[in-house]
Write an enzyme that holds these catalytic residues in place. Sequence first.
Site, PDB file in Angstrom:
ATOM      1  N   LYS A  90      46.655  46.170  60.936  1.00 49.99           N
ATOM      2  CA  LYS A  90      47.204  45.622  59.690  1.00 49.99           C
ATOM      3  C   LYS A  90      46.265  44.627  59.016  1.00 49.99           C
ATOM      4  O   LYS A  90      46.689  43.604  58.476  1.00 49.99           O
ATOM      5  CB  LYS A  90      48.581  44.996  59.928  1.00 49.99           C
ATOM      6  CG  LYS A  90      49.567  45.917  60.631  1.00 49.99           C
ATOM      7  CD  LYS A  90      49.609  47.321  60.028  1.00 49.99           C
ATOM      8  CE  LYS A  90      50.081  47.359  58.586  1.00 49.99           C
ATOM      9  NZ  LYS A  90      49.948  48.708  57.989  1.00 49.99           N
ATOM     10  N   SER A  91      44.979  44.959  59.038  1.00 48.66           N
ATOM     11  CA  SER A  91      43.980  44.104  58.400  1.00 48.66           C
ATOM     12  C   SER A  91      43.204  44.813  57.302  1.00 48.66           C
ATOM     13  O   SER A  91      42.127  44.366  56.925  1.00 48.66           O
ATOM     14  CB  SER A  91      42.984  43.590  59.460  1.00 48.66           C
ATOM     15  OG  SER A  91      43.615  42.789  60.408  1.00 48.66           O
ATOM     16  N   THR A  93      42.718  48.408  57.436  1.00 50.08           N
ATOM     17  CA  THR A  93      42.012  49.530  58.064  1.00 50.08           C
ATOM     18  C   THR A  93      41.942  50.748  57.152  1.00 50.08           C
ATOM     19  O   THR A  93      40.884  51.376  57.012  1.00 50.08           O
ATOM     20  CB  THR A  93      42.714  49.927  59.383  1.00 50.08           C
ATOM     21  OG1 THR A  93      42.910  48.753  60.183  1.00 50.08           O
ATOM     22  CG2 THR A  93      41.890  50.942  60.148  1.00 50.08           C
ATOM     23  N   THR A  94      43.059  51.108  56.539  1.00 50.32           N
ATOM     24  CA  THR A  94      43.103  52.291  55.672  1.00 50.32           C
ATOM     25  C   THR A  94      42.135  52.128  54.502  1.00 50.32           C
ATOM     26  O   THR A  94      41.426  53.079  54.131  1.00 50.32           O
ATOM     27  CB  THR A  94      44.535  52.509  55.141  1.00 50.32           C
ATOM     28  OG1 THR A  94      45.456  52.504  56.233  1.00 50.32           O
ATOM     29  CG2 THR A  94      44.645  53.833  54.395  1.00 50.32           C
ATOM     30  N   HIS A 163      40.600  49.879  67.096  1.00 49.73           N
ATOM     31  CA  HIS A 163      41.169  48.524  67.148  1.00 49.73           C
ATOM     32  C   HIS A 163      40.708  47.791  68.406  1.00 49.73           C
ATOM     33  O   HIS A 163      41.106  46.648  68.638  1.00 49.73           O
ATOM     34  CB  HIS A 163      42.697  48.588  67.166  1.00 49.73           C
ATOM     35  CG  HIS A 163      43.325  49.001  65.864  1.00 49.73           C
ATOM     36  ND1 HIS A 163      42.846  48.603  64.632  1.00 49.73           N
ATOM     37  CD2 HIS A 163      44.435  49.756  65.611  1.00 49.73           C
ATOM     38  CE1 HIS A 163      43.620  49.107  63.676  1.00 49.73           C
ATOM     39  NE2 HIS A 163      44.571  49.802  64.240  1.00 49.73           N
ATOM     40  N   SER A 194      52.403  41.603  57.697  1.00 49.15           N
ATOM     41  CA  SER A 194      52.199  43.043  57.567  1.00 49.15           C
ATOM     42  C   SER A 194      52.519  43.757  58.880  1.00 49.15           C
ATOM     43  O   SER A 194      53.144  44.824  58.893  1.00 49.15           O
ATOM     44  CB  SER A 194      50.751  43.324  57.154  1.00 49.15           C
ATOM     45  OG  SER A 194      50.547  44.697  56.923  1.00 49.15           O
ATOM     46  N   TYR A 252      39.083  40.723  54.204  1.00 53.67           N
ATOM     47  CA  TYR A 252      39.943  41.439  53.249  1.00 53.67           C
ATOM     48  C   TYR A 252      40.026  40.683  51.929  1.00 53.67           C
ATOM     49  O   TYR A 252      39.880  41.266  50.848  1.00 53.67           O
ATOM     50  CB  TYR A 252      41.326  41.572  53.890  1.00 53.67           C
ATOM     51  CG  TYR A 252      42.348  42.347  53.109  1.00 53.67           C
ATOM     52  CD1 TYR A 252      42.531  43.717  53.331  1.00 53.67           C
ATOM     53  CD2 TYR A 252      43.184  41.729  52.188  1.00 53.67           C
ATOM     54  CE1 TYR A 252      43.504  44.437  52.646  1.00 53.67           C
ATOM     55  CE2 TYR A 252      44.150  42.428  51.496  1.00 53.67           C
ATOM     56  CZ  TYR A 252      44.307  43.779  51.728  1.00 53.67           C
ATOM     57  OH  TYR A 252      45.270  44.478  51.045  1.00 53.67           O
TER      58      TYR A 252
END
Length: 359
Positions: A90-91, A93-94, A163, A194, A252
């Site tokens: 949840k950092s 990645t996508t 991860h 998130s 991010y």
Amino acid sequence: MPSSATITTTHFTKHHQSAEEKEEEEELKLLSQECKELLLSLPKEKGWRTPFLYQFQGFWCQPKEIQSIISFQKHFKSRESDVILATIPKSGTTWLKALVFAIINRRRFPPATTSDTSRNHPLLTSNPHDLVPFLEYKLYANNQVPDLSKFPDDDEPRTFATHVPYPSLEESIKKSESVKIVYLCRNPFDTLISSWHFMKILRPESLPQFSLEEAFKMYCNGIVGFGPFWEHMLGYWNESLKRPEKVLFLKYEDIKEDVVSNLKELASFLGFPFSVEEEREGVVIQEIAKLCSFDKLKELEVNKYGKAMTFSKHFENKHLFRKGEVGDWVNYLNPLMVKQLSQLMEEKFMGSGLSFKLL
């Protein structure tokens, strides 16, 4: 108490099983006997989306993840041109997968929305997780040992995601002077919120509700997937200071604030720098940013209605796109929580040079 040599998935009586025990039994069915025996020796705590998390090689993860990480460590062999994208869950990645794929493949798949060829861009029809596979969730999951000698089927570098904390990466990745590692992290406040939202979606209905208060306490104690978060971040941060040519450390929030500068740095690090003409025109960089933006990816058919096997067999891609905002944590954390997490971060990151902006 069963011995390590005789552990089975039925060491609870059926009539007295809690919801957690029943779910754990289902989890254990998917594991090798070797992995089941290993679990008996590991510390365990309540999990976020599985009944329990286990402390393996100094970090917390799920039983299935342990089995696939062991396989990855045993069987994977890096190539000199490999690219590894590393994040804590949840950092972003996508987003990182999309950006790197678009940069590396921009000659074959021009990102310009006005180009006829751009209509065939893989990011328009495939989720980024399908284009850049996870080592532990995809390639080495479910007792698979893939043949990666022909991956990919073109001249571009192999690009994988993980991860796994830096110390637990497969040895050839760490020893190589030319394998590139891109690490993306996010403000721990937003990562917490998130993660909590995401895990509530994936958490089986048979398990009790998972409150923010519970999640916050576990997070601050380091009990979160692939955490403690501070050790995960510092592992890659310290390596990026030692070997900046090997590990690129990105935030991010920085990319959100100045996407162009960060994309230039990312492309240069990967060995696919933007040409003088590309930089002068600025169109290609802007089009990559637009193609990979949260809003663009979220509106695509594949991400609205598609399903991926990466996280679970029924997982819907739409759950990867909640808000993508910086600072959403202010809507959830009370002043006491903010103070506690701020103090924790100050203590853990002290002297490292790593810091995060609050609002």
